[in-house]
Design an enzyme around this catalytic site. Sequence first.
Site, PDB file in Angstrom:
ATOM      1  N   ASP A   6       0.757  -1.276   0.004  1.00 25.78           N
ATOM      2  CA  ASP A   6       0.006  -0.086   0.071  1.00 25.78           C
ATOM      3  C   ASP A   6       0.870   1.261   0.010  1.00 25.78           C
ATOM      4  O   ASP A   6       0.927   1.993   0.957  1.00 25.78           O
ATOM      5  CB  ASP A   6      -0.816  -0.047   1.228  1.00 25.78           C
ATOM      6  CG  ASP A   6      -1.836   0.815   1.183  1.00 25.78           C
ATOM      7  OD1 ASP A   6      -2.324   1.317   0.164  1.00 25.78           O
ATOM      8  OD2 ASP A   6      -2.511   1.209   2.217  1.00 25.78           O
ATOM      9  N   GLU A  33      -2.793   9.956  -0.933  1.00 31.98           N
ATOM     10  CA  GLU A  33      -4.290   9.113  -1.199  1.00 31.98           C
ATOM     11  C   GLU A  33      -4.736   8.712   0.103  1.00 31.98           C
ATOM     12  O   GLU A  33      -5.594   8.610   0.214  1.00 31.98           O
ATOM     13  CB  GLU A  33      -3.626   7.940  -2.091  1.00 31.98           C
ATOM     14  CG  GLU A  33      -4.954   6.907  -2.339  1.00 31.98           C
ATOM     15  CD  GLU A  33      -5.105   5.975  -1.429  1.00 31.98           C
ATOM     16  OE1 GLU A  33      -6.099   5.431  -1.557  1.00 31.98           O
ATOM     17  OE2 GLU A  33      -4.484   5.776  -0.536  1.00 31.98           O
ATOM     18  N   GLU A  34      -3.655   8.513   1.086  1.00 29.70           N
ATOM     19  CA  GLU A  34      -4.421   8.075   2.492  1.00 29.70           C
ATOM     20  C   GLU A  34      -4.843   9.320   3.039  1.00 29.70           C
ATOM     21  O   GLU A  34      -4.420  10.656   3.119  1.00 29.70           O
ATOM     22  CB  GLU A  34      -3.083   7.587   3.074  1.00 29.70           C
ATOM     23  CG  GLU A  34      -2.509   6.303   2.444  1.00 29.70           C
ATOM     24  CD  GLU A  34      -3.249   5.055   2.771  1.00 29.70           C
ATOM     25  OE1 GLU A  34      -4.542   5.072   3.080  1.00 29.70           O
ATOM     26  OE2 GLU A  34      -2.535   3.937   2.328  1.00 29.70           O
ATOM     27  N   ASP A  65      -2.966  -0.856  -6.802  1.00 30.10           N
ATOM     28  CA  ASP A  65      -3.176  -0.719  -5.393  1.00 30.10           C
ATOM     29  C   ASP A  65      -3.152  -2.148  -4.570  1.00 30.10           C
ATOM     30  O   ASP A  65      -3.783  -2.946  -5.116  1.00 30.10           O
ATOM     31  CB  ASP A  65      -4.147   0.244  -4.944  1.00 30.10           C
ATOM     32  CG  ASP A  65      -4.057   0.904  -3.651  1.00 30.10           C
ATOM     33  OD1 ASP A  65      -3.121   0.798  -3.004  1.00 30.10           O
ATOM     34  OD2 ASP A  65      -5.031   1.844  -3.115  1.00 30.10           O
ATOM     35  N   HIS A  76      -3.209  -1.838   6.153  1.00 30.85           N
ATOM     36  CA  HIS A  76      -3.358  -0.609   7.370  1.00 30.85           C
ATOM     37  C   HIS A  76      -2.860  -1.310   8.598  1.00 30.85           C
ATOM     38  O   HIS A  76      -3.288  -0.909   9.791  1.00 30.85           O
ATOM     39  CB  HIS A  76      -4.695  -0.189   7.410  1.00 30.85           C
ATOM     40  CG  HIS A  76      -4.941   0.782   6.410  1.00 30.85           C
ATOM     41  ND1 HIS A  76      -6.052   1.945   6.361  1.00 30.85           N
ATOM     42  CD2 HIS A  76      -4.293   1.486   5.403  1.00 30.85           C
ATOM     43  CE1 HIS A  76      -5.940   2.414   5.398  1.00 30.85           C
ATOM     44  NE2 HIS A  76      -4.760   2.361   4.631  1.00 30.85           N
TER      45      HIS A  76
END
Length: 368
Positions: free
Chosen positions: A164, A207-208, A254, A336
């Site tokens: 990621d 992006e996050e 992704d 995550h």
Amino acid sequence: MARERRDSKAATFFCLAWALCLALPGYPQHVSGREDRADWTQEKYSHRPTILNATCILQVTSQTNVSRMWQNDLHPILIERYPGSPGSYAVRQHIKHRLQGLQAGWLVEEDTFQSHTPYGYRTFSNIISTLNPLAKRHLVIACHYDSKYFPPQLDGKVFVGATDSAVPCAMMLELARSLDRPLSFLKQSSLPPKADLSLKLIFFDGEEAFVRWSPSDSLYGSRSLAQKMASTPHPPGARNTYQIRGIDLFVLLDLIGARNPVFPVYFLNTARWFGRLEAIERNLNDLGLLNNYSSERQYFRSNLRRHPVEDDHIPFLRRGVPILHLIPSPFPRVWHTMEDNEENLDKPTIDNLSKILQVFVLEYLNLG
């Protein structure tokens, strides 16, 4: 993503082999339209790939090297790199350096801007690498290079976001490196349709989400760039067409790198391009070019449909850009977490997916 939820002899051989691929008969070639053809922005909808034969596939896949990619590109990216961090700057410089050193002569640009975040205004920088800026149409391959921000941990661990999206970044750099000669050939072509179609690589920042995924706290880089491309005339000097209309297909990578990923269809209007990935996977397996692979665990499955996932494609989707979203479902189990690291990556899977993607790009660009 809605996320809370080698030497000169070898070079000569490659050039000769590639010329042979281009000359071999028996495969449908792209036929250019009339010189007075209709609006070029509509050509994406009737675009046809040039299917690579076995000889070409063998030659192309022989140029990629996952171990070299691992050392030269993945390792430098596997660091904490949230927007504005020293790691973000280091990764950005690495990506630019690698692309600028290639023979194809990429135009590498930084798109830097400021945006409000839960922690105040922050500076973000997208990286846009364009093979031929004068081409009207571009196949876009994209990913994000930032890592999710985590506060300092008591055990000193940092989040490096291997899947990621360090691996997608490394895959894109390896694609540019291993396809350097055919892409150079494409750029030097002055005749349509090759001169009208090129390749663009985009590495998004931000992006996050910093805190919690929301329309304002996510997709900072893609939101900014989509807006910019929607208002920038293209080709240069145009009055009624803009850069975003020049995107043929937006392929977003992704969460790639874990073992046994399953990629479903997210958008029916690009299902034919997903079908090409599925067919390429099957062809590579038939040629014995996929490692540690079982056809019972195929990656691309056109019989699986899933609802779209929020990711960097969204601002482009909303502006009518065709999307091919390559994100596995389900997500990797390490998503995550601090376990999304090098130890939990599967090298054969990454190698296999890199080969599939590289063949797909050559087919789309009619380099076969």
